[in-house]
Motif scaffolding. Structure first.
Motif, PDB file in Angstrom:
ATOM      1  N   HIS A 133     -99.968 -30.345  -1.383  1.00 42.80           N
ATOM      2  CA  HIS A 133     -98.982 -29.465  -0.944  1.00 42.80           C
ATOM      3  C   HIS A 133     -97.658 -29.517  -1.413  1.00 42.80           C
ATOM      4  N   THR A 135     -93.781 -28.892  -2.056  1.00 50.68           N
ATOM      5  CA  THR A 135     -92.680 -28.411  -0.853  1.00 50.68           C
ATOM      6  C   THR A 135     -91.261 -28.360  -1.599  1.00 50.68           C
ATOM      7  N   TYR A 163     -89.828 -23.937   0.975  1.00 52.98           N
ATOM      8  CA  TYR A 163     -91.301 -23.689   0.896  1.00 52.98           C
ATOM      9  C   TYR A 163     -91.801 -24.901   1.477  1.00 52.98           C
ATOM     10  N   PRO A 164     -92.774 -24.728   2.151  1.00 50.98           N
ATOM     11  CA  PRO A 164     -93.129 -23.373   2.874  1.00 50.98           C
ATOM     12  C   PRO A 164     -92.128 -22.779   3.893  1.00 50.98           C
ATOM     13  N   LYS A 165     -92.593 -21.867   4.500  1.00 51.56           N
ATOM     14  CA  LYS A 165     -91.391 -20.898   5.362  1.00 51.56           C
ATOM     15  C   LYS A 165     -90.887 -22.071   6.460  1.00 51.56           C
ATOM     16  N   SER A 217     -93.240 -28.083   6.758  1.00 53.38           N
ATOM     17  CA  SER A 217     -94.193 -28.990   6.162  1.00 53.38           C
ATOM     18  C   SER A 217     -93.326 -30.302   6.763  1.00 53.38           C
TER      19      SER A 217
END
Length: 278
Positions: A133, A135, A163-165, A217
């Motif tokens: 992932h 971020t 990122y993410p939302k 995240s």
């Protein structure tokens, strides 16, 4: 005759058993291990994707391939050469123990996803997958006051580059959750999320207002606070109201005699003008 051949038969049997053991050792099975949970790394940063054999066999004579979405990213060949990506590096320090981690630097959002680590020997193939992932921690929240009409105002919280939302939360000084006056607005700028949210503040609201940006995240929240002074909502004192009414009455009382005197003077001038003409 049989007795004379017995020693030779025993030696042949022993050789066959040893050969089987050697072949079994060469064709030993192995497992490929990688982290079960997802790994997280910041946008523009560097990540190390670990992968190793169990038991810890030498992988020097194997083919080791890292790929993502069916596309090879970095390949190690049995002759020791590599097919290398633009932003990848294979760490070969642990190759004698079956460890070949992949380093990726200058991460982009396109690097996010599932990776496959594949080991191949002459007789055995094994692989493992892991999730990456990417971020991005956005800006500190910016609080803006607008829409002030003397009775209420809108306070807007802005933050960009996530990122993410993320999620926007409002609290007052008592750590009570506040309901936004408008739906949270989200826009996408170069694949990153910008967010804004507003609340209405009145004279009855708690003076301290806190905006919290919670990332999508695992990671730290970003917080900004503002103190709304009661001077934004001035109270009209009763003595001021009384003074205003008193002055208004006085003005009216002075205005009426002045109008009367002005009309009398005007009538006298008209009468004087008529007398003069005769």
């Amino acid at each position: 005759m049989l007795g004379s051949r017995h020693p030779h038969s025993s030696a042949a049997l022993l050789s066959a058993v040893l050969l089987l053991h050697i072949q079994a050792a060469v064709a030993v099975n192995f497992q490929v291990l990688a982290p079960a949970g997802p790994l997280s790394a910041p946008l523009g940063g560097t990540v190390l994707l670990p992968c190793h054999l169990s038991p810890a066999l030498s992988a020097q004579a194997m083919q080791v391939k890292w790929s993502r979405v069916g596309q090879d990213i970095h390949v190690y060949l049995p002759n020791g050469s590599e097919v290398q990506g633009e932003r990848t590096e294979l760490l070969r320090d642990g190759i004698q123990k079956g460890s070949l981690a992949l380093r990726i630097w200058n991460l982009t959002l396109q690097d996010e996803g599932r990776y496959l680590c594949d080991f191949q020997s002459n007789n055995t193939v094994g692989n493992a997958t892991l999730e990456l992932h990417v971020t991005s921690s956005g800006s500190d929240p910016l609080l803006h006051i607008g829409g002030y009409d003397g009775k209420q105002m809108n306070v807007t919280c802005l933050s960009v580059g996530w990122y993410p939302k993320p999620k926007v939360l409002w609290r007052n000084g008592h750590r009570e959750r506040l309901t936004p006056s408008k739906e949270e607005k989200i826009s996408i700028n170069q694949d990153l999320f910008d967010v804004s949210s507003s609340v209405v503040v009145t004279e009855q609201s708690a003076p301290t207002l806190i905006c919290v940006i919670r990332p999508g995240s695992p990671g730290p929240e970003k917080v900004s606070a503002i103190l709304i002074s009661h001077e934004f909502f001035p109270k009209v004192s009763s003595w001021k109201v009384g003074l205003f009414l008193f002055l208004s009455v006085c003005v009216c009382l002075l205005f009426l005699p002045a109008c009367y005197l002005w009309r009398v003077q005007r009538a006298k001038r008209k009468s004087s003008n008529l007398t003069t003409k005769k």
